[in-house]
Design an enzyme around this catalytic site. Sequence first.
Site, PDB file in Angstrom:
ATOM      1  N   TYR A  86       0.819  -1.204   0.000  1.00 33.15           N
ATOM      2  CA  TYR A  86       0.000   0.000   0.000  1.00 33.15           C
ATOM      3  C   TYR A  86       0.856   1.258   0.000  1.00 33.15           C
ATOM      4  O   TYR A  86       0.451   2.296  -0.550  1.00 33.15           O
ATOM      5  CB  TYR A  86      -0.964  -0.009   1.182  1.00 33.15           C
ATOM      6  CG  TYR A  86      -2.229  -0.760   0.889  1.00 33.15           C
ATOM      7  CD1 TYR A  86      -3.256  -0.171   0.154  1.00 33.15           C
ATOM      8  CD2 TYR A  86      -2.405  -2.081   1.300  1.00 33.15           C
ATOM      9  CE1 TYR A  86      -4.411  -0.866  -0.144  1.00 33.15           C
ATOM     10  CE2 TYR A  86      -3.560  -2.782   1.004  1.00 33.15           C
ATOM     11  CZ  TYR A  86      -4.564  -2.176   0.278  1.00 33.15           C
ATOM     12  OH  TYR A  86      -5.706  -2.863  -0.040  1.00 33.15           O
ATOM     13  N   GLN A 119     -16.003   4.489  -6.042  1.00 30.16           N
ATOM     14  CA  GLN A 119     -15.393   3.241  -5.608  1.00 30.16           C
ATOM     15  C   GLN A 119     -13.881   3.404  -5.433  1.00 30.16           C
ATOM     16  O   GLN A 119     -13.210   2.481  -4.971  1.00 30.16           O
ATOM     17  CB  GLN A 119     -15.659   2.142  -6.639  1.00 30.16           C
ATOM     18  CG  GLN A 119     -17.125   1.830  -6.846  1.00 30.16           C
ATOM     19  CD  GLN A 119     -17.323   0.823  -7.957  1.00 30.16           C
ATOM     20  OE1 GLN A 119     -16.727  -0.249  -7.953  1.00 30.16           O
ATOM     21  NE2 GLN A 119     -18.165   1.154  -8.926  1.00 30.16           N
ATOM     22  N   ASN A 120     -13.349   4.552  -5.826  1.00 31.23           N
ATOM     23  CA  ASN A 120     -11.906   4.769  -5.806  1.00 31.23           C
ATOM     24  C   ASN A 120     -11.426   5.193  -4.424  1.00 31.23           C
ATOM     25  O   ASN A 120     -12.103   5.963  -3.731  1.00 31.23           O
ATOM     26  CB  ASN A 120     -11.524   5.828  -6.842  1.00 31.23           C
ATOM     27  CG  ASN A 120     -11.916   5.400  -8.243  1.00 31.23           C
ATOM     28  OD1 ASN A 120     -11.875   4.217  -8.578  1.00 31.23           O
ATOM     29  ND2 ASN A 120     -12.325   6.352  -9.075  1.00 31.23           N
ATOM     30  N   HIS A 137     -15.376   2.446  -0.867  1.00 29.23           N
ATOM     31  CA  HIS A 137     -14.333   1.472  -0.562  1.00 29.23           C
ATOM     32  C   HIS A 137     -13.233   2.050   0.321  1.00 29.23           C
ATOM     33  O   HIS A 137     -12.136   1.492   0.382  1.00 29.23           O
ATOM     34  CB  HIS A 137     -13.737   0.921  -1.865  1.00 29.23           C
ATOM     35  CG  HIS A 137     -14.724   0.128  -2.671  1.00 29.23           C
ATOM     36  ND1 HIS A 137     -14.545  -0.162  -4.008  1.00 29.23           N
ATOM     37  CD2 HIS A 137     -15.907  -0.429  -2.325  1.00 29.23           C
ATOM     38  CE1 HIS A 137     -15.574  -0.870  -4.452  1.00 29.23           C
ATOM     39  NE2 HIS A 137     -16.412  -1.043  -3.441  1.00 29.23           N
ATOM     40  N   CYS A 145      -7.720   0.813  13.031  1.00 32.38           N
ATOM     41  CA  CYS A 145      -7.191  -0.348  13.739  1.00 32.38           C
ATOM     42  C   CYS A 145      -7.814  -1.641  13.217  1.00 32.38           C
ATOM     43  O   CYS A 145      -9.032  -1.736  13.051  1.00 32.38           O
ATOM     44  CB  CYS A 145      -7.464  -0.202  15.229  1.00 32.38           C
ATOM     45  SG  CYS A 145      -6.851  -1.604  16.205  1.00 32.38           S
ATOM     46  N   CYS A 165      -2.200   0.647  17.463  1.00 35.39           N
ATOM     47  CA  CYS A 165      -3.323   1.468  17.909  1.00 35.39           C
ATOM     48  C   CYS A 165      -3.070   1.959  19.331  1.00 35.39           C
ATOM     49  O   CYS A 165      -2.678   1.177  20.202  1.00 35.39           O
ATOM     50  CB  CYS A 165      -4.605   0.649  17.848  1.00 35.39           C
ATOM     51  SG  CYS A 165      -6.070   1.478  18.517  1.00 35.39           S
ATOM     52  N   GLY A 205     -16.894   5.430 -15.730  1.00 35.24           N
ATOM     53  CA  GLY A 205     -15.664   4.666 -15.578  1.00 35.24           C
ATOM     54  C   GLY A 205     -15.763   3.442 -14.702  1.00 35.24           C
ATOM     55  O   GLY A 205     -14.789   3.079 -14.045  1.00 35.24           O
ATOM     56  N   ASN A 231     -18.303   5.703 -20.549  1.00 30.61           N
ATOM     57  CA  ASN A 231     -17.358   4.593 -20.458  1.00 30.61           C
ATOM     58  C   ASN A 231     -16.872   4.248 -21.864  1.00 30.61           C
ATOM     59  O   ASN A 231     -17.694   4.105 -22.774  1.00 30.61           O
ATOM     60  CB  ASN A 231     -18.042   3.368 -19.835  1.00 30.61           C
ATOM     61  CG  ASN A 231     -17.064   2.355 -19.296  1.00 30.61           C
ATOM     62  OD1 ASN A 231     -16.018   2.120 -19.884  1.00 30.61           O
ATOM     63  ND2 ASN A 231     -17.395   1.740 -18.176  1.00 30.61           N
ATOM     64  N   PRO A 232     -15.557   4.117 -22.070  1.00 32.77           N
ATOM     65  CA  PRO A 232     -15.074   3.726 -23.402  1.00 32.77           C
ATOM     66  C   PRO A 232     -15.653   2.396 -23.876  1.00 32.77           C
ATOM     67  O   PRO A 232     -15.785   2.166 -25.081  1.00 32.77           O
ATOM     68  CB  PRO A 232     -13.550   3.633 -23.205  1.00 32.77           C
ATOM     69  CG  PRO A 232     -13.264   4.512 -22.045  1.00 32.77           C
ATOM     70  CD  PRO A 232     -14.452   4.362 -21.133  1.00 32.77           C
TER      71      PRO A 232
END
Length: 269
Positions: A86, A119-120, A137, A145, A165, A205, A231-232
């Site tokens: 991450y 959602q990003n 999300h 924690c 924590c 998208g 959307n493509p």
Amino acid sequence: MTQPTTSETAMPDELPARDNTGDAESWPALASGSRVVVLTGAGMSAESGIATFREPLAGLWATFRPEDLATRDGWRRDPAQVWAWYAERKSLIRQAQPHAGHQALVALESQFDVTVVTQNVDDLHEIAGSSRVLHLHGQIFDTRCFACDRPGPFEAIDAPAPMRCRRCGGWLRPDVVWFGEALPHLVWLQAEAAVAQADLVLVVGTSGTVQPAAGLAWPAVERGCRALEVNPSPWLGERSDGRVTSVAECAGTALPRLAAALLGHGGLS
């Protein structure tokens, strides 16, 4: 009530077929009222250079799968490994900038009540200036924690290794929704409420494969709300009464034209 959890799945068979219709002249007549809800998926951020979960990992992570790292089991096996992955994702996201599509959504706020439901996990909508953003999300630049779920301190975001924590001593994890986890309950309720009151729903998208977010637009469409997909590779298509229009373009080109059409029209009609 059972909280919705993330999953990768196709939409039900009864959903409409694909369609690639839609032009700028028709956009101002897509909705009535002033409440606009924008549902954005990975494609929105991909146009800013942020890789999607479906793209193969590169470099040191080439032998790993996101499905093995972005899980509670993956964290239990090796918190430091997941944290390092991450950390790299955060580094790449920090290099990205909002594109013209993000800015177009901000421009709509000058006349309309706009809610972005994304959602990003990045913060590109906020950087662009969107004032109301719901993250289904989670957000990658926050921590919480793993044990007690309490938010972590600001300094934990860029720590070289996961911190403990202060309340219970558990590990602080990225505040994102992993595979199989429930979505944030309050955020989901807020998203449902926004869609329920929307006069225009924009679906931008998103591939329509991540549930339950993929189904958010349908209750609005079924009650007569206008909906437009950008959307493509469109997948929504049109229902029999023409309430859903698909525009086979990238958000960075389609959304500025949409904003210009709506704002130039003086409102939704």
